[in-house]
Scaffold this motif. Structure first.
Motif, mmCIF file in Angstrom:
data_model
loop_
_atom_site.group_PDB
_atom_site.id
_atom_site.type_symbol
_atom_site.label_atom_id
_atom_site.label_comp_id
_atom_site.label_asym_id
_atom_site.label_seq_id
_atom_site.Cartn_x
_atom_site.Cartn_y
_atom_site.Cartn_z
ATOM 1 N N TYR A 207 0.706 -1.220 -0.022
ATOM 2 C CA TYR A 207 0.008 0.007 -0.032
ATOM 3 C C TYR A 207 0.804 1.218 0.115
ATOM 4 N N ASN A 208 1.666 1.346 0.813
ATOM 5 C CA ASN A 208 2.532 2.311 0.845
ATOM 6 C C ASN A 208 3.458 2.792 -0.400
ATOM 7 N N GLU A 209 3.791 1.586 -1.069
ATOM 8 C CA GLU A 209 4.512 1.706 -2.265
ATOM 9 C C GLU A 209 3.428 2.193 -3.514
ATOM 10 N N LEU A 210 2.257 1.874 -3.499
ATOM 11 C CA LEU A 210 1.457 2.065 -4.403
ATOM 12 C C LEU A 210 0.849 3.676 -4.360
ATOM 13 N N LYS A 211 0.992 4.151 -2.917
ATOM 14 C CA LYS A 211 0.601 5.627 -2.544
ATOM 15 C C LYS A 211 2.085 6.300 -3.111
ATOM 16 N N ALA A 212 3.077 5.891 -3.069
ATOM 17 C CA ALA A 212 4.258 6.620 -3.426
ATOM 18 C C ALA A 212 4.324 6.533 -4.935
ATOM 19 N N GLN A 213 3.748 5.504 -5.726
ATOM 20 C CA GLN A 213 3.752 5.415 -7.072
ATOM 21 C C GLN A 213 2.646 6.124 -7.715
ATOM 22 N N GLY A 214 1.952 6.765 -6.757
ATOM 23 C CA GLY A 214 0.617 7.310 -7.491
ATOM 24 C C GLY A 214 -0.515 6.583 -7.889
ATOM 25 N N VAL A 215 -0.387 5.334 -7.829
ATOM 26 C CA VAL A 215 -1.391 4.285 -8.221
ATOM 27 C C VAL A 215 -2.627 4.522 -7.476
ATOM 28 N N VAL A 216 -2.322 4.561 -6.155
ATOM 29 C CA VAL A 216 -3.429 4.965 -5.226
ATOM 30 C C VAL A 216 -3.475 6.143 -4.856
ATOM 31 N N HIS A 217 -4.527 7.039 -5.037
ATOM 32 C CA HIS A 217 -4.561 8.575 -4.801
ATOM 33 C C HIS A 217 -5.973 8.803 -4.246
ATOM 34 N N ALA A 218 -5.891 10.504 -4.444
ATOM 35 C CA ALA A 218 -7.244 10.936 -4.281
ATOM 36 C C ALA A 218 -8.132 10.241 -3.063
ATOM 37 N N MET A 220 -9.276 7.234 -3.152
ATOM 38 C CA MET A 220 -9.069 6.039 -2.469
ATOM 39 C C MET A 220 -8.007 5.795 -1.098
ATOM 40 N N ILE A 221 -7.185 6.941 -1.162
ATOM 41 C CA ILE A 221 -6.347 7.006 0.185
ATOM 42 C C ILE A 221 -7.175 6.973 1.480
ATOM 43 N N PRO A 222 -8.140 7.907 1.732
ATOM 44 C CA PRO A 222 -8.731 7.591 3.058
ATOM 45 C C PRO A 222 -9.614 6.582 3.152
ATOM 46 N N LYS A 223 -10.037 5.851 2.207
ATOM 47 C CA LYS A 223 -10.667 4.689 2.242
ATOM 48 C C LYS A 223 -9.836 3.300 2.612
ATOM 49 N N LEU A 224 -8.636 3.484 2.204
ATOM 50 C CA LEU A 224 -7.607 2.524 2.366
ATOM 51 C C LEU A 224 -6.975 2.574 3.565
ATOM 52 N N ASP A 225 -7.046 3.833 4.129
ATOM 53 C CA ASP A 225 -6.264 4.211 5.561
ATOM 54 C C ASP A 225 -7.284 3.800 6.442
ATOM 55 N N ASN A 226 -8.558 4.028 6.234
ATOM 56 C CA ASN A 226 -9.562 3.463 7.290
ATOM 57 C C ASN A 226 -9.659 1.877 7.217
ATOM 58 N N ALA A 227 -9.513 1.389 5.974
ATOM 59 C CA ALA A 227 -9.343 -0.144 5.997
ATOM 60 C C ALA A 227 -8.009 -0.593 6.737
ATOM 61 N N PHE A 228 -6.944 -0.091 6.791
ATOM 62 C CA PHE A 228 -5.622 -0.538 7.318
ATOM 63 C C PHE A 228 -5.899 -0.342 8.731
ATOM 64 N N GLY A 229 -6.402 0.741 9.044
ATOM 65 C CA GLY A 229 -6.699 1.217 10.433
ATOM 66 C C GLY A 229 -7.644 0.108 11.305
ATOM 67 N N ALA A 230 -8.615 -0.202 10.551
ATOM 68 C CA ALA A 230 -9.507 -1.400 11.090
ATOM 69 C C ALA A 230 -8.826 -2.791 11.270
ATOM 70 N N LEU A 231 -7.853 -3.038 10.324
ATOM 71 C CA LEU A 231 -7.232 -4.281 10.445
ATOM 72 C C LEU A 231 -6.042 -4.316 11.557
ATOM 73 N N LYS A 232 -5.498 -2.957 11.859
ATOM 74 C CA LYS A 232 -4.598 -3.046 12.801
ATOM 75 C C LYS A 232 -5.510 -2.937 14.452
#
Length: 262
Positions: A207-218, A220-232
């Protein structure tokens, strides 16, 4: 227990919404639905002469806009979804965070931007677990609009992805929880212009790689941040998929994105 967040272009597409709700109603065991409705709110606002004010995809909720989203999310969208679920055999109850004190929040502090009456949920301690368990015990399926309250009498406009994540985290203390973000795309895409370029598995490092590459942006970032927060915080699994994939989430034919920490 399955917690599903539905949004995107599904809510305002009657055929897709009906198909999704039929599939949701058939999910076994206790379940909970969280819906958005931003596009419907914006369209209704323009009809009423209230133009949306957005910054980086987030809505500025002034007093006029708060009235609008309370009517649209808590009224129009929520009750239509509940009525449609009743029609397909799912005994749903429509809720905002204020109902039964289910979700308390605080008004977002003003920093560079004043988001107005936008709510931030402090964490799973802000969830009234006893009320939720009472609904489940009564055979009811909660359907949450993206609205919370500040415990002082004010409704707050709150991100639906965040609500789904915090509800999942709170319920994970008592249940094995699967969190599903269901929308119009087939999953997280490698190429935003190619609907078939689904990335099947994403861990935190990727996920961090995809953000750095700009594949995940706009958005989708808060959506995935929430998702990984839930997993943690103990949620067993997080899936991101199109609405039509809901019935395949626990089968070999599932074709969306699965998120994991490792």
């Amino acid at each position: 227990m399955v917690i599903v967040k539905i949004g995107g272009n599904v809510l305002d597409n009657p055929d897709r919404l009906h198909g999704f709700l039929v599939d949701f109603a058939q999910l076994p065991g206790p379940k909970l639905l969280v819906h958005g409705g931003g596009k419907i709110a914006s369209a209704m606002g323009q009809r009423l002469g209230i133009n949306p004010k957005m910054v980086d995809g987030r809505r500025i909720t002034d007093a006029e806009t708060l009235d609008l989203v309370t009517m649209v999310y808590g009224g129009l969208v929520n009750k239509q979804v509940v009525a449609k679920l009743q029609a397909v055999g799912c005994n749903a109850i429509g809720l905002t965070g204020a109902d039964a004190n289910c979700i308390a929040a605080h008004k977002r502090p003003v920093r560079e931007i004043d988001y107005g009456y936008a709510g931030d949920v402090a964490g799973s301690q802000s969830i009234n677990i006893q009320a939720l368990e009472a609904f489940f015990a009564a055979g009811l399926t909660p359907v949450f609009a993206p609205l919370t309250h500040d415990t002082k009498g004010s409704i707050l406009n709150t991100n639906a992805d965040t609500i789904a994540s915090v509800l999942a985290t709170a319920l994970a203390a008592r249940h094995t929880v699967q969190l599903v973000y269901s929308f119009e795309k087939k999953g997280v895409l490698q190429d935003a212009t190619d609907d078939n370029s689904v990335i099947p598995d994403i861990n935190l490092h990727k996920y961090n790689e995809l953000k750095a590459q700009g594949v995940v942006h706009a958005g989708m970032i808060p959506k995935l941040d929430n998702a990984f927060g839930a997993l943690k915080q103990g949620v067993a699994e997080v899936l991101i998929c199109e609405a039509e994939a809901l019935t395949s989430i626990n089968t070999a034919s599932y074709s969306g994105t699965t998120l994991s920490l490792n």
